[in-house]
Design a protein around this motif. Structure first.
Motif, short mmCIF file in Angstrom:
data_model
loop_
_atom_site.label_atom_id
_atom_site.label_comp_id
_atom_site.label_asym_id
_atom_site.label_seq_id
_atom_site.Cartn_x
_atom_site.Cartn_y
_atom_site.Cartn_z
N ALA A 125 0.83 -1.19 0.00
CA ALA A 125 0.00 0.00 0.00
C ALA A 125 0.87 1.24 0.00
N ALA A 126 2.05 1.12 0.56
CA ALA A 126 3.01 2.23 0.60
C ALA A 126 4.39 1.64 0.86
N GLY A 127 5.42 2.34 0.35
CA GLY A 127 6.79 1.92 0.63
C GLY A 127 7.30 0.85 -0.32
N ARG A 128 8.26 0.07 0.17
CA ARG A 128 8.97 -0.89 -0.67
C ARG A 128 9.28 -2.16 0.12
N ASN A 129 9.90 -3.09 -0.60
CA ASN A 129 10.30 -4.35 0.02
C ASN A 129 11.59 -4.16 0.82
N ILE A 138 11.81 -3.03 8.50
CA ILE A 138 10.65 -3.87 8.76
C ILE A 138 9.52 -3.52 7.80
N ILE A 139 8.74 -4.54 7.44
CA ILE A 139 7.52 -4.34 6.64
C ILE A 139 6.34 -4.69 7.54
N LEU A 140 5.36 -3.82 7.58
CA LEU A 140 4.21 -4.02 8.44
C LEU A 140 2.97 -4.40 7.64
N GLY A 141 2.21 -5.37 8.16
CA GLY A 141 0.89 -5.64 7.61
C GLY A 141 -0.03 -4.49 8.01
N ARG A 151 3.58 4.50 9.95
CA ARG A 151 3.54 4.59 8.50
C ARG A 151 4.95 4.42 7.94
N THR A 152 5.05 4.35 6.62
CA THR A 152 6.34 4.21 5.97
C THR A 152 7.27 5.35 6.38
N GLY A 153 8.50 4.98 6.74
CA GLY A 153 9.50 5.96 7.14
C GLY A 153 9.57 6.17 8.65
N ASP A 154 8.54 5.72 9.39
CA ASP A 154 8.56 5.86 10.85
C ASP A 154 9.52 4.83 11.46
N THR A 155 9.85 5.08 12.71
CA THR A 155 10.63 4.11 13.49
C THR A 155 9.72 3.47 14.52
N VAL A 156 9.77 2.15 14.61
CA VAL A 156 8.95 1.42 15.56
C VAL A 156 9.84 0.55 16.42
N VAL A 176 10.37 1.54 9.27
CA VAL A 176 9.30 0.95 8.45
C VAL A 176 9.60 1.20 6.98
N ALA A 177 9.95 0.13 6.27
CA ALA A 177 10.26 0.25 4.84
C ALA A 177 8.99 0.25 3.99
N GLY A 178 7.96 -0.44 4.45
CA GLY A 178 6.74 -0.52 3.66
C GLY A 178 5.57 -1.01 4.48
N VAL A 179 4.38 -0.74 3.99
CA VAL A 179 3.14 -1.23 4.59
C VAL A 179 2.37 -2.00 3.52
N LEU A 180 1.94 -3.22 3.83
CA LEU A 180 1.28 -4.07 2.86
C LEU A 180 -0.19 -3.72 2.71
N THR A 181 -0.77 -4.12 1.60
CA THR A 181 -2.21 -4.00 1.42
C THR A 181 -2.91 -5.12 2.19
N LYS A 182 -4.16 -4.93 2.47
CA LYS A 182 -4.93 -5.93 3.23
C LYS A 182 -5.18 -7.15 2.36
N ASN A 183 -4.90 -8.33 2.91
CA ASN A 183 -5.22 -9.56 2.20
C ASN A 183 -5.97 -10.56 3.06
N GLY A 184 -6.16 -10.23 4.34
CA GLY A 184 -6.94 -11.09 5.22
C GLY A 184 -6.18 -12.25 5.82
N GLN A 185 -4.95 -12.49 5.41
CA GLN A 185 -4.22 -13.64 5.92
C GLN A 185 -2.97 -13.24 6.71
#
Length: 398
Positions: A125-129, A138-141, A151-156, A176-185
């Motif tokens: 949804a935003a960012g990269r792999n 890290i990549i967040l669901g 969000r992308t670019g933040d530190t967690v 946070v390098a990227g945030v994924l789109t919703k896929n339900g899994q």
């Protein structure tokens, strides 16, 4: 059509109650059906995941035990295996509430390139792999990103430090390098590199265990991939060969996992069917009652029409069409209320990534078609009664 609406307006209260009965049934069908559609869509995704790989863990009698990383090479030598990935899983919120609504937030290692073996690839949804070999990213669901407000670019900092944590509890900063789109899994997953996953795993081990092993030489599990497109039967055969040829591990048959998903889907399909039966009983009985009363009140009218040349088929079609119109009105109103409610609840839950309804074109067709078809069928007996009236007898009635 004008005559049909005029007839319905003769007894406004009765027509309103009849339509209301159908509204209740179709509303139940729409809401319960949208729950089932949403859950079954998640199960379909689960089937895709389960049907693409073979999970390998420690034997049941050693549940939770760490596996030597050297098993990766042994697994790769089994006939039919195309790739093997080590697996690491750490809770993102350790020590959370015992009551968990939905899947827990988990940190796992990314299986880069697994999509070439049939696993669904990541969609952002935003960012990269993750950059190859890069640590500290890290990549967040979407769900865990919403839970953490990142969000992308933040530190967690993960894992999240729970209330009352020990003094030696460790959280690590990740960008946070990227945030994924919703896929339900995998919406509650956060993905890190293998090295970062092993670092997080080490933090969960007791000091005694940590000093006794090198965390870089172990894995919690393995994921075995055959060639993309391999059948479930062949994947089961590969799992059997793994169990025979690689000691100290247990491979689960993918067909068992797929069967579990489909079994859960059958449960929600039963709920959907129950809602349909409810709609049939409530709506059908109200339509039958209304149409019988309509025929009784219009006996002389029916006799007059037949006396001036109306055929039996014309009378039959007229009353069945009236029943169908009642069904269409109730269906449209019931479906509209159900659609509005489910959409509103999903919008209200969007801020917390809580969506539990899914209104599909299939559900729309079933709800509206069911309302019209059920009402039409319910009107057959009263319509036949009207069509078979003797015109002379009908004209003599008071």
């Amino acid at each position: 059509m004008r005559e049909i609406f005029s007839n319905l307006l003769r007894r406004k209260l009765r027509s309103t109650l009849t339509v209301s009965g159908i509204v209740i049934g179709i509303f139940a069908l729409t809401t319960m059906g949208s729950l089932a559609e949403h859950f079954n869509s998640l199960l379909d995704i689960g089937v895709r995941y389960a049907g693409a790989a073979i999970p390998v863990q420690a034997p049941p009698e050693q549940q939770g035990a760490l596996l030597p990383l050297s098993k990766q090479a042994e697994l790769a030598r089994v006939q039919g295996v195309s790739a093997v990935y080590p697996g690491y899983t750490v809770q993102a919120r350790p020590g959370g509430s015992a009551i968990q609504l939905g899947a827990p937030d988990l940190i796992v290692n990314q299986q880069a390139g697994a999509e070439q073996y049939g696993l669904p690839g990541p969609k952002f949804a935003a960012g990269r792999n993750l950059a190859p070999g890069q640590q500290g990213e890290i990549i967040l669901g979407p769900t865990i990103a919403g839970d953490l407000g990142k969000r992308t670019g933040d530190t967690v900092n993960l894992p999240v430090k729970p209330p009352g944590a020990r003094e030696d509890f460790v959280s690590h900063p990740f960008k946070v390098a990227g945030v994924l789109t919703k896929n339900g899994q995998t919406d509650t997953f956060a993905y890190v590199s293998d090295a970062d996953a092993r670092m997080l795993l080490a933090d969960t081990l007791s000091p005694t265990v940590r000093s006794a092993i090198d965390v870089n030489t172990v894995a919690q599990s393995f994921t075995v991939f055959p060639t993309k497109g391999t059948s479930l039967n062949e994947m089961d055969a590969i799992a059997a060969r793994v169990n025979e040829q690689v000691p100290g591990v247990h491979a689960q048959k993918p067909s068992e996992l797929v069967a579990n998903f489909k079994s859960a889907g059958s449960t929600f399909t039963a709920i959907f069917t129950g809602a349909a039966i409810l709609a049939l009983i409530i709506g059908g009985l109200s339509v039958v009652n209304t149409m019988i009363m309509a025929v009784s009140e219009r006996i002389r009218e029916i006799g007059l029409k037949k006396a001036v040349g109306a055929h039996t088929g014309q009378i039959l079609r007229e009353y069945m069409l009236e029943a169908a119109v009642i069904g269409a009105l109730g269906g449209l109103i019931g479906y509209g209320i159900g659609l509005g409610l489910t959409t509103l609840l999903d919008v209200l839950g969007a801020s917390s990534n809580l969506d539990i309804f899914l209104v599909t074109p299939r559900l729309t067709a079933i709800a509206l078609g069911f309302a019209i078809g059920m009402a039409t069928l319910a009107g057959i007996v009263p319509a036949l009664r009207a069509a078979r009236l003797d015109p002379v007898t009908a004209l003599r009635s008071l």
